[in-house]
Enzyme design. Structure first.
Site, PDB file in Angstrom:
ATOM      1  CD  GLU A 124      -3.234  -1.071   1.926  1.00 61.88           C
ATOM      2  OE1 GLU A 124      -3.300  -0.204   2.805  1.00 61.88           O
ATOM      3  OE2 GLU A 124      -4.166  -1.872   1.692  1.00 61.88           O
ATOM      4  CD  GLU A 162      -3.564  -6.117   2.965  1.00 64.33           C
ATOM      5  OE1 GLU A 162      -4.482  -5.427   3.435  1.00 64.33           O
ATOM      6  OE2 GLU A 162      -2.354  -5.845   3.089  1.00 64.33           O
TER       7      GLU A 162
HETATM    8  O1  AHR Z   1      -5.215  -6.105   6.808  1.00 64.66           O
HETATM    9  C1  AHR Z   1      -5.186  -4.928   7.563  1.00 64.66           C
HETATM   10  C2  AHR Z   1      -4.554  -3.764   6.829  1.00 64.66           C
HETATM   11  O2  AHR Z   1      -5.343  -3.415   5.731  1.00 64.66           O
HETATM   12  C3  AHR Z   1      -3.198  -4.019   6.227  1.00 64.66           C
HETATM   13  O3  AHR Z   1      -2.182  -3.871   7.145  1.00 64.66           O
HETATM   14  C4  AHR Z   1      -3.118  -2.957   5.158  1.00 64.66           C
HETATM   15  O4  AHR Z   1      -2.286  -3.343   4.096  1.00 64.66           O
HETATM   16  C5  AHR Z   1      -4.565  -2.758   4.756  1.00 64.66           C
HETATM   17  O5  AHR Z   1      -4.897  -1.421   4.737  1.00 64.66           O
END
Ligand code: AHR
Length: 513
Positions: free
Chosen positions: A194, A316
């Protein structure tokens, strides 16, 4: 209002209005070409709340039964799930993590503040050795997420050397001094996370240049071959993908994408267990929107990389609810209901359709954080409804994806979303066994599903079902077996058709031999 629609990997069309609760499925075995990479069933473990400490790791001296410091109950549950790949150490944590703090004698490891996640003190007792040894115990591939936001090129380059070099090199010798002679195999390397946000608030052009610089020095030692992954977009940020494809291109093996099923990033995200039927259907719509997001990112990738050399990694995904009352703020501990199980099955069904581009996906996260497989409290452990979906679906790992057409009812939900009431996916494994997974999203009505099996020679059908009395049902430490897998007896072969009586709010996987 419910309508009949054709939901298809080949075509999508709306059919006439109908009140009948029935659906038809046609599978095209001869069109099966694409393998469903097992990595689509990947997991994610971040230094966040009690994911690592208490969830996976308790240390050798703990009175919680453990195997070399890892919880034995969790270890066994994960082995059962056939976890293919585990991403670590973050997430946002990764861009503040300095790996040298997590090696060597534990008493000498410095502490740090976990600024992203509640300001908790991190003692670094779980570091590189503990993670890579865990992967060996579970039998999965490690996916290391490197620090680009606050780390140096040298730091990341040396981490790769430390983990994967077998030569007489400075980092390999340091690893040996710390008790590990042989290098580990590490294929998947994330270059930042991110980077548009917690990973450095960068513009895509700047990140693209940084990616080129950092990745240059991440070497292939001996016979270890890195698969380098660029930090990708979130949701609808198509400009990020476009800029990276243009400026990084074939220098990356994979490009990540994050998509959470969440009501919004400001204010309440809603309770994980107290929700209305309307909320439930809205969640299904939001979850299914991932298909449109994926398609648009893939279209951009296709423009620059028509041969599909660069993989898309949804590293994710999952639900994000309010933290459970009484738990530590910033630790993202949430319960997991039948609604979450549907988010899992529907999302996996979508991933199966795009495996010519999607090479990995990692649900967030493995234990005690967001849409987890497992929840722990002291010595206790419960398996979540999502765990059971992954368990039922593991038969699709590395199987050949079989395209299908599905005609089913749909429901209109708020925000102009339309949700098909049935979802389906099919695959054929190496032994020729066909598995069909079906989700009846309808909270109230049984769906009678007819599957055309005229092209198959069938000797028997068996199945497993995940369902419960209410879509809000979940497993707690007090009642750990409310939602559980059971044998499914509702499938019968009749005149070239497989007739399946799919109870309301149920997910089934059929084994057709
Ligand atoms: O999964 C939780 C968080 O969500 C992670 O650390 C981040 O990459 C995303 O914003």
């Amino acid at each position: 209002m419910k309508k009949k629609i054709l939901v298809s990997t080949l075509l999508i069309a709306c059919m006439s209005l109908s009140a009948q609760k029935s659906a038809t499925v046609k599978i095209y075995p001869e069109q099966g070409k694409q393998i469903i990479p097992k990595e689509i069933y990947g997991q994610f473990a971040e230094h966040l709340g009690s994911c690592i400490y208490g969830g996976l790791w308790v240390g050798e001296k703990s009175d919680i039964p453990n195997t070399q410091g890892y919880r034995t109950d969790v270890l066994n549950a994960l082995k059962e799930l056939k976890v293919p790949v585990l991403r670590w150490p973050g997430g946002c944590f990764a861009d503040e993590y300095h790996w040298t703090d997590g090696i060597g004698p534990k008493e000498n490891r410095p502490k740090m503040v976990n600024n992203n996640w509640g300001g908790t003190i991190e003692d670094n007792s779980f570091g590189t050795h503990e993670f890579l040894n865990l992967c060996e115990l579970i039998g999965c591939e490690p996916y290391i997420s490197g620090n680009v936001g606050s780390g140096s090129v040298e730091e990341l380059a040396k981490w790769v050397e430390y983990m994967t070099s077998d030569g007489d090199s400075p980092m390999a010798n340091l690893r040996r001094k710390n008790g590990r002679d042989k290098a580990w195999k590490v294929k998947f390397l994330g270059v930042g996370n991110e980077s548009w946000g917690c990973g450095g608030s960068m513009r895509p052009e700047y990140y693209a240049d940084l990616y080129r610089r950092y990745s240059t020095y991440c070497r292939n030692y001996d016979d270890n071959h890195l698969y380098k992954i660029a930090s990708g977009a979130s949701d609808y940020d198509f400009n990020w993908t476009e800029t990276l494809m243009k400026n990084i291109g074939a220098r990356m093996n994979g490009l990540s994408l994050h998509y959470y099923t969440v009501t919004g990033w400001n204010g309440s995200k809603g309770s994980a267990t107290k929700f209305s039927k309307d909320d439930y259907y809205w969640t299904m719509g939001k979850c299914l929107e991932i298909e449109d997001v994926i398609k648009k990112h893939i279209n951009i990738m296709d423009k620059y990389d028509p041969k599909k050399n660069v993989g898309l990694l949804v590293d994710e995904w999952g639900t994000w609810w309010d933290e459970e009352p009484g738990t530590t703020r910033g630790h993202l501990y949430q319960q997991n209901s039948m609604r979450d199980a549907f988010v899992a099955s529907l999302t996996l069904d979508v991933f199966h359709k795009y495996t010519d581009r999607i090479q990995m996906a990692n649900i967030a996260q493995i234990v005690n954080v967001l849409q987890s497989m497992i929840l722990t409290k002291g010595k206790e452990m419960v398996l979540t409804p999502t765990y059971y979906v992954f368990d039922m679906y593991k038969v699709h790992q590395n199987a050949t994806y079989l395209p299908l057409d599905l005609i089913c009812d749909k429901v209109n939900v708020r925000d102009n979303r339309t949700v098909p009431l049935v979802s389906a996916t099919a695959s054929k494994d190496k032994e020729g066994v066909i598995h069909v997974s079906l989700s009846n999203v309808d909270a109230d009505n049984t769906e009678d599903i007819s599957i055309d099996i005229s092209q198959f020679k069938i000797s028997g059908v068996s199945g497993q079902i995940l369902t419960s009395t209410d879509i809000t049902d979940y497993n707690s430490f007090e009642r750990p077996n409310v939602v559980n897998l059971k044998d499914f007896k509702g499938a019968k072969v009749s005149k070239g058709l497989l007739k399946v009586e799919l109870p309301a709010k149920s997910i089934v996987t059929l084994t057709i031999k």
